[in-house]
Design a protein around this motif. Structure first.
Motif, short mmCIF file in Angstrom:
data_model
loop_
_atom_site.label_atom_id
_atom_site.label_comp_id
_atom_site.label_asym_id
_atom_site.label_seq_id
_atom_site.Cartn_x
_atom_site.Cartn_y
_atom_site.Cartn_z
N SER A 18 0.66 -1.09 -0.11
CA SER A 18 0.03 -0.12 -0.07
C SER A 18 1.03 1.21 -0.03
N GLY A 19 1.94 1.25 0.77
CA GLY A 19 2.86 2.56 0.74
C GLY A 19 3.52 2.51 -0.54
N GLY A 22 1.13 4.04 -3.05
CA GLY A 22 0.63 5.36 -2.53
C GLY A 22 1.66 6.41 -3.14
N ILE A 23 3.05 6.03 -2.95
CA ILE A 23 4.11 6.85 -3.37
C ILE A 23 4.13 6.77 -5.00
N VAL A 26 1.20 9.44 -5.82
CA VAL A 26 1.56 10.60 -5.49
C VAL A 26 2.66 11.52 -6.35
N GLY A 34 -2.71 9.31 -1.75
CA GLY A 34 -1.83 8.89 -0.64
C GLY A 34 -2.52 8.89 0.38
N ILE A 38 -2.73 5.38 2.79
CA ILE A 38 -2.41 5.35 4.25
C ILE A 38 -3.46 4.66 5.22
N THR A 73 5.39 3.31 4.44
CA THR A 73 4.04 3.73 4.50
C THR A 73 3.73 4.97 5.12
N LEU A 77 6.18 7.72 2.59
CA LEU A 77 5.03 8.06 1.57
C LEU A 77 4.56 9.43 2.14
N ILE A 81 4.36 12.96 -0.06
CA ILE A 81 3.03 13.80 -0.30
C ILE A 81 3.30 15.53 0.01
N SER A 136 -1.07 13.56 5.22
CA SER A 136 -1.69 12.95 3.97
C SER A 136 -2.99 13.62 3.84
#
Length: 234
Positions: A18-19, A22-23, A26, A34, A38, A73, A77, A81, A136
């Motif tokens: 997930s992390g 997300g990166i 973003v 993001g 999270i 994460t 991340l 953000i 975030s």
């Protein structure tokens, strides 16, 4: 039995995944994504420990993997953000890189947590998930309160926030842990106040209210600490 042993680590790996996702999003310009990743990672982070306790399959590898996943994460991340928030709303070349300090201090925070025996009932310093949630959801706060948009995206304010939160991550500030030994109001007053304040902010402002929840959580923790010192005569 072998499958059962790997279930918690699989959930931890989903936290890490997930992390990373997300990166990616973003950096592709989807800053609000993001927060979604999270949130998803926080669910996996809760489940891996919960499932490990239910199945009674604790391991040292699982503990180390959990910290590594949390670093990506809830440390790296959020740094990206902040980086994208500054880079997409200013023409500054090198300033955005300053906010990577959040990732560095998140690593120190997680390392300290692993060896600090004082944090079984209370946190010492802001937990990395709380910091990640605050950072975030800032874009949602900017949308919820248009008058604050320019302030929230002000580059040097974001740098100041990165510096402040990095300090709080590794500070000796005792913070409330939402662990109830009993449910009496006297023993859990500040825990209940934290939950009520959080619920009110979420109902009133949605995701844009989460930074206020984290700020209130920190302030209530400080108030509780001062009250305990007064009661102890310190």
């Amino acid at each position: 039995m072998m499958i059962k042993r790997h279930i918690p680590n699989t959930l931890t790996s989903l936290n890490l995944l997930s992390g990373m996702l997300g990166i990616f999003y973003v950096l592709e310009g989807y800053i609000q994504y993001g927060a979604y990743f999270i949130f998803l990672a926080a669910v996996f982070d809760f489940l891996d420990g919960f499932v490990a306790r239910i199945l009674k399959v604790h391991s040292e590898i699982g503990k180390e993997l959990d910290s590594l996943a949390d670093l990506v994460t809830f440390g790296v991340l959020p740094s990206f953000i902040l980086f994208q928030m500054i880079r997409t709303h200013s023409n500054l070349d090198y300033v955005p890189f300053f906010v990577f300090i959040v990732g560095l201090f998140s690593a120190i925070r997680l390392a300290k947590f692993n060896v600090d025996t004082r944090q079984s009932e209370r946190f010492i310093g802001v937990p990395t998930p709380a910091n990640a949630l605050l950072i975030s959801t800032l874009p949602f706060t900017a949308l919820t309160f248009p008058g604050l948009y320019g302030i929230i995206y002000q580059p040097y304010l974001l740098m100041g926030l990165a510096l402040l939160m990095s300090f709080l991550l590794v500070s000796e500030l005792p913070l409330i842990a939402l662990k109830f030994k009993n449910f009496s109001l006297r023993d859990n007053l500040f825990r209940y106040l934290t939950l009520v304040a959080g619920l009110v902010c979420l109902i009133a402002f949605g995701l844009g209210g989460i930074p206020f929840v984290i700020i209130v959580y920190i302030l209530l923790s400080v108030m509780e600490g001062l009250m305990k010192k007064n009661e102890a005569g310190i």
